[in-house]
Design a protein around this motif. Structure first.
Motif, PDB file in Angstrom:
ATOM      1  N   VAL A 128       0.840  -1.209   0.000  1.00  0.00           N
ATOM      2  CA  VAL A 128       0.000   0.000   0.000  1.00  0.00           C
ATOM      3  C   VAL A 128       0.871   1.253   0.000  1.00  0.00           C
ATOM      4  CG1 VAL A 128      -1.603   1.359   1.414  1.00  0.00           C
ATOM      5  CG2 VAL A 128      -1.995  -1.085   1.084  1.00  0.00           C
ATOM      6  N   GLY A 129       1.886   1.268   0.885  1.00  0.00           N
ATOM      7  CA  GLY A 129       2.774   2.424   0.960  1.00  0.00           C
ATOM      8  C   GLY A 129       3.511   2.646  -0.346  1.00  0.00           C
ATOM      9  N   SER A 130       4.036   1.574  -0.930  1.00  0.00           N
ATOM     10  CA  SER A 130       4.789   1.711  -2.175  1.00  0.00           C
ATOM     11  C   SER A 130       3.912   2.244  -3.301  1.00  0.00           C
ATOM     12  CB  SER A 130       5.357   0.355  -2.610  1.00  0.00           C
ATOM     13  OG  SER A 130       6.212  -0.151  -1.633  1.00  0.00           O
ATOM     14  N   LEU A 131       2.673   1.718  -3.373  1.00  0.00           N
ATOM     15  CA  LEU A 131       1.779   2.174  -4.445  1.00  0.00           C
ATOM     16  C   LEU A 131       1.458   3.656  -4.285  1.00  0.00           C
ATOM     17  CD1 LEU A 131      -0.738  -0.785  -4.848  1.00  0.00           C
ATOM     18  CD2 LEU A 131       0.933   0.011  -6.519  1.00  0.00           C
ATOM     19  N   PHE A 132       1.206   4.054  -3.043  1.00  0.00           N
ATOM     20  CA  PHE A 132       0.911   5.461  -2.782  1.00  0.00           C
ATOM     21  C   PHE A 132       2.122   6.320  -3.154  1.00  0.00           C
ATOM     22  CE2 PHE A 132       1.284   9.041   0.197  1.00  0.00           C
ATOM     23  CZ  PHE A 132       0.139   9.743  -0.141  1.00  0.00           C
ATOM     24  N   GLY A 133       3.298   5.888  -2.703  1.00  0.00           N
ATOM     25  CA  GLY A 133       4.514   6.650  -2.989  1.00  0.00           C
ATOM     26  C   GLY A 133       4.759   6.774  -4.477  1.00  0.00           C
ATOM     27  N   LEU A 134       4.558   5.666  -5.201  1.00  0.00           N
ATOM     28  CA  LEU A 134       4.795   5.688  -6.642  1.00  0.00           C
ATOM     29  C   LEU A 134       3.805   6.620  -7.334  1.00  0.00           C
ATOM     30  CD1 LEU A 134       6.364   4.534  -9.043  1.00  0.00           C
ATOM     31  CD2 LEU A 134       4.673   2.709  -9.176  1.00  0.00           C
ATOM     32  N   ALA A 135       2.548   6.599  -6.868  1.00  0.00           N
ATOM     33  CA  ALA A 135       1.550   7.493  -7.455  1.00  0.00           C
ATOM     34  C   ALA A 135       1.950   8.944  -7.252  1.00  0.00           C
ATOM     35  CB  ALA A 135       0.178   7.222  -6.834  1.00  0.00           C
ATOM     36  N   MET A 136       2.439   9.264  -6.050  1.00  0.00           N
ATOM     37  CA  MET A 136       2.882  10.637  -5.772  1.00  0.00           C
ATOM     38  C   MET A 136       4.053  10.997  -6.681  1.00  0.00           C
ATOM     39  SD  MET A 136       1.097  12.071  -3.468  1.00  0.00           S
ATOM     40  CE  MET A 136      -0.394  11.242  -3.906  1.00  0.00           C
ATOM     41  N   LEU A 137       4.991  10.056  -6.814  1.00  0.00           N
ATOM     42  CA  LEU A 137       6.183  10.296  -7.630  1.00  0.00           C
ATOM     43  C   LEU A 137       5.796  10.534  -9.089  1.00  0.00           C
ATOM     44  CD1 LEU A 137       9.307  10.201  -8.035  1.00  0.00           C
ATOM     45  CD2 LEU A 137       9.084   7.741  -8.320  1.00  0.00           C
ATOM     46  N   ALA A 138       4.883   9.710  -9.586  1.00  0.00           N
ATOM     47  CA  ALA A 138       4.554   9.787 -11.000  1.00  0.00           C
ATOM     48  C   ALA A 138       3.682  11.000 -11.319  1.00  0.00           C
ATOM     49  CB  ALA A 138       3.854   8.501 -11.439  1.00  0.00           C
ATOM     50  N   LEU A 139       2.819  11.375 -10.356  1.00  0.00           N
ATOM     51  CA  LEU A 139       1.840  12.416 -10.680  1.00  0.00           C
ATOM     52  C   LEU A 139       2.209  13.795 -10.145  1.00  0.00           C
ATOM     53  CD1 LEU A 139      -1.342  10.295  -9.915  1.00  0.00           C
ATOM     54  CD2 LEU A 139      -0.296  10.716 -12.150  1.00  0.00           C
ATOM     55  N   LEU A 140       2.860  13.837  -8.992  1.00  0.00           N
ATOM     56  CA  LEU A 140       2.997  15.129  -8.321  1.00  0.00           C
ATOM     57  C   LEU A 140       4.440  15.568  -8.067  1.00  0.00           C
ATOM     58  CD1 LEU A 140       0.148  14.777  -5.665  1.00  0.00           C
ATOM     59  CD2 LEU A 140       0.098  16.109  -7.759  1.00  0.00           C
ATOM     60  N   THR A 141       5.385  15.043  -8.853  1.00  0.00           N
ATOM     61  CA  THR A 141       6.781  15.399  -8.605  1.00  0.00           C
ATOM     62  C   THR A 141       6.998  16.907  -8.588  1.00  0.00           C
ATOM     63  OG1 THR A 141       7.733  13.361  -9.389  1.00  0.00           O
ATOM     64  CG2 THR A 141       9.108  15.280  -9.559  1.00  0.00           C
ATOM     65  N   GLU A 142       6.451  17.588  -9.568  1.00  0.00           N
ATOM     66  CA  GLU A 142       6.695  19.025  -9.683  1.00  0.00           C
ATOM     67  C   GLU A 142       6.199  19.829  -8.463  1.00  0.00           C
ATOM     68  OE1 GLU A 142       8.337  20.582 -12.139  1.00  0.00           O
ATOM     69  OE2 GLU A 142       7.946  22.603 -11.382  1.00  0.00           O
ATOM     70  N   PRO A 143       4.900  19.740  -8.129  1.00  0.00           N
ATOM     71  CA  PRO A 143       4.468  20.522  -6.956  1.00  0.00           C
ATOM     72  C   PRO A 143       5.132  20.075  -5.665  1.00  0.00           C
ATOM     73  CG  PRO A 143       2.661  19.184  -7.813  1.00  0.00           C
ATOM     74  CD  PRO A 143       3.751  19.120  -8.808  1.00  0.00           C
ATOM     75  N   LEU A 144       5.351  18.757  -5.494  1.00  0.00           N
ATOM     76  CA  LEU A 144       5.930  18.288  -4.236  1.00  0.00           C
ATOM     77  C   LEU A 144       7.375  18.725  -4.083  1.00  0.00           C
ATOM     78  CD1 LEU A 144       4.414  14.708  -3.909  1.00  0.00           C
ATOM     79  CD2 LEU A 144       3.954  16.682  -2.481  1.00  0.00           C
ATOM     80  N   SER A 145       8.072  18.897  -5.232  1.00  0.00           N
ATOM     81  CA  SER A 145       9.471  19.290  -5.115  1.00  0.00           C
ATOM     82  C   SER A 145       9.578  20.687  -4.510  1.00  0.00           C
ATOM     83  CB  SER A 145      10.158  19.234  -6.473  1.00  0.00           C
ATOM     84  OG  SER A 145       9.633  20.229  -7.320  1.00  0.00           O
ATOM     85  N   TRP A 146       8.550  21.507  -4.714  1.00  0.00           N
ATOM     86  CA  TRP A 146       8.599  22.846  -4.120  1.00  0.00           C
ATOM     87  C   TRP A 146       8.347  22.817  -2.622  1.00  0.00           C
ATOM     88  CZ3 TRP A 146      11.446  25.847  -6.569  1.00  0.00           C
ATOM     89  CH2 TRP A 146      11.561  25.686  -7.962  1.00  0.00           C
ATOM     90  N   LEU A 147       7.623  21.771  -2.191  1.00  0.00           N
ATOM     91  CA  LEU A 147       7.417  21.600  -0.760  1.00  0.00           C
ATOM     92  C   LEU A 147       8.754  21.335  -0.068  1.00  0.00           C
ATOM     93  CD1 LEU A 147       4.845  21.508   0.967  1.00  0.00           C
ATOM     94  CD2 LEU A 147       4.999  19.045   0.884  1.00  0.00           C
ATOM     95  N   ALA A 148       9.615  20.556  -0.755  1.00  0.00           N
ATOM     96  CA  ALA A 148      10.931  20.258  -0.181  1.00  0.00           C
ATOM     97  C   ALA A 148      11.709  21.547   0.043  1.00  0.00           C
ATOM     98  CB  ALA A 148      11.703  19.324  -1.108  1.00  0.00           C
ATOM     99  N   LEU A 149      11.507  22.524  -0.844  1.00  0.00           N
ATOM    100  CA  LEU A 149      12.231  23.794  -0.729  1.00  0.00           C
ATOM    101  C   LEU A 149      11.751  24.624   0.457  1.00  0.00           C
ATOM    102  CD1 LEU A 149      12.731  25.393  -4.224  1.00  0.00           C
ATOM    103  CD2 LEU A 149      14.423  24.497  -2.648  1.00  0.00           C
ATOM    104  N   ALA A 150      10.502  24.382   0.874  1.00  0.00           N
ATOM    105  CA  ALA A 150       9.949  25.206   1.946  1.00  0.00           C
ATOM    106  C   ALA A 150      10.581  24.896   3.291  1.00  0.00           C
ATOM    107  CB  ALA A 150       8.436  24.994   2.021  1.00  0.00           C
ATOM    108  N   PHE A 151      11.252  23.749   3.403  1.00  0.00           N
ATOM    109  CA  PHE A 151      11.848  23.366   4.675  1.00  0.00           C
ATOM    110  C   PHE A 151      13.190  24.037   4.885  1.00  0.00           C
ATOM    111  CE2 PHE A 151       9.879  20.069   7.337  1.00  0.00           C
ATOM    112  CZ  PHE A 151       8.656  20.031   6.702  1.00  0.00           C
ATOM    113  N   LYS A 152      13.271  24.857   5.929  1.00  0.00           N
ATOM    114  CA  LYS A 152      14.503  25.552   6.270  1.00  0.00           C
ATOM    115  C   LYS A 152      15.138  24.867   7.489  1.00  0.00           C
ATOM    116  CE  LYS A 152      12.852  29.705   4.213  1.00  0.00           C
ATOM    117  NZ  LYS A 152      12.639  31.131   4.245  1.00  0.00           N
ATOM    118  N   PRO A 153      16.347  25.273   7.866  1.00  0.00           N
ATOM    119  CA  PRO A 153      16.958  24.644   9.052  1.00  0.00           C
ATOM    120  C   PRO A 153      16.053  24.697  10.281  1.00  0.00           C
ATOM    121  CG  PRO A 153      18.597  25.942   7.909  1.00  0.00           C
ATOM    122  CD  PRO A 153      17.296  26.174   7.197  1.00  0.00           C
TER     123      PRO A 153
END
Lengths: 319, 498
Positions: free
Chosen positions: B116-141
């Protein structure tokens, strides 16, 4: 298990590539198998460097090359491994400034003084970069901001050449900047891109994908000369601050290497750097060839280590 | 744009299917061996990929990663040894179920939650890479510091019978995390001139010592000759069970998604946090620690999600968020592939085979799991002297391969002894492990924040993410303390009444 497996595979690979290129005459070498030791993990910087190099070395030296990863202790274990090996040309270590820093800061059982520098191949390009949509267009902009208020500059690792570069630039410019160290270049790049940091100081290799995507801008390089592939980027020196660095990449062996071994390497490295296929590969990775033969490499390393030690003493990192 | 025909071509004209299944199987085996982490399992196959087609090579590495993240749960459940750092949370309830003779059921739950986790993760990777990558940028020290504190706040509810003992144990863990090279200044701390300590104590050494070696010592000390018994049949959860696990799996997926995006953790933080959140939101929180199915489902869904979502910052920025993705980055670079937005345009075949290969591996995971798990259960059901000897040899050889260093073995044995003494004195070991896992992140991001601000603490309240996370941590601590106080009073009242 890991060692023997990767060793075996690289041996097979090297033999395979060696037979493919019989037309060039490799130099005779006293050993059939040469082990190249690195402190980096498989896939890491020095590991990739050695594996790429060993693909092409077989053409010029009549031996098989095996890459051995001796991780741990920030390079201390790999240095100890090589220092204890016989000085007959069968074992070498991939040098980077890391082994000088670890020797000076951590005082391990074997230091850079227990190894004999063999030959240098490259200098990695150290650059200052900022985000493409940020307020800084030149290094002077960054310095001006640091003069007015407080700069926020990033360096990839705490005990590293990048940190030293940042501290030296800060002094040369006489400004106030927080120098924020990270755990690797990726971590720092995120902080440059999200605006936490004004600039980052790092190796150009780690920035390639963001440069290609146009997300970051290079402001200057710490190299003594401009990077051949990026002629529009000025050096720090040209920008008015007298700081320059050479992040060397070469080989070192146990103390007392015989002459017949060092001669072969001097010759072979000169030739491999001129090899068109290898050249295409390393140019793509923005490695600048910086050939230093055995006769001069010792003096280069000693000088580098002395400068570093003086700097570390001045900043209070070592007593 | 990828068409149906591209996918059909991948499945029929390229060796993608066997590559994915082989990669997955290798990953499960590597992940299941204690001490062989996901990144080492991947590094071991890296030399094989030199001569492969780049698209196949990258798919192979990604499938190994998926397999290894799942495989870590097998020894966690069967021999109380997390095969990878991120399966440490699975030990708690997984091993408990195994002791009740329900190993087949526990393994079935971890297998399906992993899927279940892998399928969810893969779906996120395949569909939402672009918007999610900006979330990674929002994290500061500052945000990382707050995230670490939120993780540590779990301790308040992990203390077992005494909050004070839990805190003491956590402090020991945090102390262990300070050994090694200082993350900010680069000077060495508490290394006593031992080269093996320069890069600190690896969490896996602590986990293996405190979980597995402690358990072996306790078993050797007991005189009873109980046989674990139970069936070696693997029992996949039915629909009713999957419905029951729905909430904990969702928690795992959600937290796994975030941890995959942020550099540093590599799955262990998400696994621990989802374990605790699953307990907080469970209808039967009292079952946790005594063999709760949800206690397996949450961390396993989390760490398997990470195996896919960790590729988001890697593919979009070229930033490896964990050791495993660093190996994958090495694989990409060796084939002359540069991660970043242009990878998607210039090498779509690599991306396609990565996605399709991962999907094949996830589906194959069920089949491979059902095939190999009975053998694993059979193996650990041998008579106790054999089993104990086998486990000890397995653990020690696995630990040795970490750095090829006998020092790690001594360290793990010493920690095992410490864990044994802690068990006798009824100190919980979990807070200590959490301290080791999170200590480094909390310390380095706290100090980095203060270097940034020049020592001004306002920096923590200027970052909205940090404020939110710290607020949540505070809420959880107060909530746990209040519940503890209430429970204590209730038992007191009952005692006086009876």
């Amino acid at each position: 298990m890991r060692k023997t497996l990767t060793g075996f595979l690289s041996a097979v690979l090297a033999v395979g590539l060696g037979t493919l290129s019989l037309k060039a005459e490799p130099l005779a070498y006293p050993h059939k198998v040469v082990t190249l030791v690195t402190h980096s993990s498989p896939g890491g910087g020095s590991d990739v460097f050695l594996r790429e190099l060993s693909k092409y070395l077989g053409k010029y030296i009549g031996a098989t090359f095996i890459v051995e990863n001796v991780q741990g202790g920030s390079g201390a274990k790999a240095v100890a491994r090589v220092a204890a090996a016989p000085a007959d040309g069968s074992v070498f270590y991939a040098t980077t400034p890391t082994y000088i820093y670890t020797s000076l800061l951590s005082k391990p059982s074997a230091t850079y003084k227990d190894l004999e520098p063999l030959v240098n191949l490259f200098a990695d390009s150290e650059v200052i970069y900022t985000r493409a949509d940020g307020p800084f267009n030149t290094l002077q902009d960054v310095i001006d901001k640091a003069k007015k208020e407080r700069g926020r500059w990033g360096a990839a690792n705490p005990a590293s050449l990048e940190r030293q570069a940042a501290e030296q630039l800060k002094r040369a410019a006489g400004v106030n900047a927080a120098i924020v160290t990270h755990e690797g270049g990726g971590d720092m790049m995120l902080n440059v891109m999200n605006g936490t940091l004004d600039i980052g100081i790092g190796e150009i290799q780690e920035l390639r994908s963001q440069l290609a995507a146009g997300k970051i801008r290079l402001l200057a390089t710490f190299n003594p000369e401009r990077i051949p592939e990026k002629p529009e980027v000025p050096t720090v020196k040209e920008s008015g601050f007298n700081v320059s660095l050479v992040k060397f990449r070469g080989l070192a062996g146990p103390k007392g290497l015989p002459d017949n071994v060092t001669k072969v390497w001097d010759e072979a490295i000169k030739n491999v750097l001129a090899d068109p296929e290898y050249k295409a590969r390393y140019t793509e990775e923005v490695l600048v060839p910086n050939y230093i033969p055995h006769a001069q490499y010792q003096a280069f390393i000693t000088n580098f280590a002395d400068t570093t030690e003086a700097f570390l003493k001045e900043t209070g990192a070592v007593k | 744009m990828t068409t149906f025909w591209d996918i059909l071509h991948l499945l029929t004209a390229t060796p993608l299917v066997p590559v994915a299944i082989l990669g997955l199987t290798w990953g499960i085996l590597g992940g299941a061996l204690p001490g062989i982490s996901a990144s080492i399992t991947m590094a071991l196959v890296l030399p094989f990929t030199y001569t492969m087609d780049p698209a196949m090579a990258i798919a192979l590495l990604a499938c190994v990663y998926i397999g290894a993240e799942y495989g870590g749960s097998i020894p966690a459940i069967l021999i109380r040894t997390p095969g990878t750092n991120s399966s440490a949370a699975t030990v708690i309830d997984g091993y408990e179920l195994n002791r009740q003779g329900r190993a087949g059921e526990a393994l079935g739950i971890s297998l399906m939650s992993g899927v279940v986790g892998s399928l969810f993760g893969l779906a996120m990777l395949a569909l939402l890479t672009e918007p999610l990558s900006w979330l990674a940028l929002a994290f500061k020290p500052t945000s990382y510091f707050a995230l670490g504190i939120l993780g540590l706040s779990v301790i308040a509810s992990m203390g077992g019978d005494s909050l004070l003992k839990g805190l003491a144990s956590a402090v020991v863990g945090l102390m262990i995390a300070t050994v090694g090279t200082d993350p900010i200044s680069g000077v060495t701390r508490f290394t006593f001139d031992v080269a093996d300590l320069l890069s600190g104590v690896e969490p896996v050494v602590v986990m293996v010592g405190l979980f597995a070696l402690t358990e072996l010592m306790s078993q050797s000390g007991s005189t009873s000759v109980t046989q674990l018994g139970g069936s070696i049949r693997i029992r996949l959860p039915g629909w009713a069970m999957m419905r029951k696990l729905r909430r904990s799996q969702a928690i795992g997926c959600f937290l796994g998604l975030f941890e995959g995006l942020t550099p540093g953790g590599g799955g262990s933080v998400a696994a621990f946090m989802s374990y605790n959140e699953a307990r907080r939101w469970s209808k039967t929180p009292e079952q946790f620690g005594k063999g709760s199915e949800e206690g397996i489902a949450a961390p396993e869904a989390a760490n398997n999600t990470v195996a896919s979502t960790a590729l988001i910052p890697l593919l979009s920025f070229g930033i490896p968020s964990s050791n495993s993705t660093a190996v994958l980055l090495g694989g990409l670079l060796m084939h002359g592939l540069l991660p970043g937005p242009r990878l998607f345009e210039q090498n779509p075949q690599v991306i396609d085979s990565l996605y399709v290969g991962s999907l094949i591996a996830i589906i194959a995971q069920i089949g491979v799991g059902v095939l190999i798990l009975p053998a694993c259960i059979w193996l650990v059901n041998r008579p106790r002297p054999y089993r104990a000897g086998f486990i000890l040899a397995l653990i020690l050889s696995g630990l040795f391969t970490l750095n090829n260093s006998p020092f790690d073995l001594g360290l793990a044995l010493a920690l095992g002894l410490m864990g044994y003494l802690m068990r006798l004195a009824r100190f919980p070991v979990l807070p200590m492990i959490l301290g080791v896992v999170l200590g480094h992140m909390v310390e380095s991001s706290y100090r980095r924040s203060l270097v940034l601000s020049g020592g001004d603490f306002h920096i923590f309240i200027e970052d909205p993410i940090a404020v939110g996370l710290l607020g949540a941590a505070l809420f959880f601590i107060v909530f746990s303390l209040a519940r503890e106080y209430r429970d204590a009073r209730r038992t007191q009242l009952q005692e006086t009444h009876s």
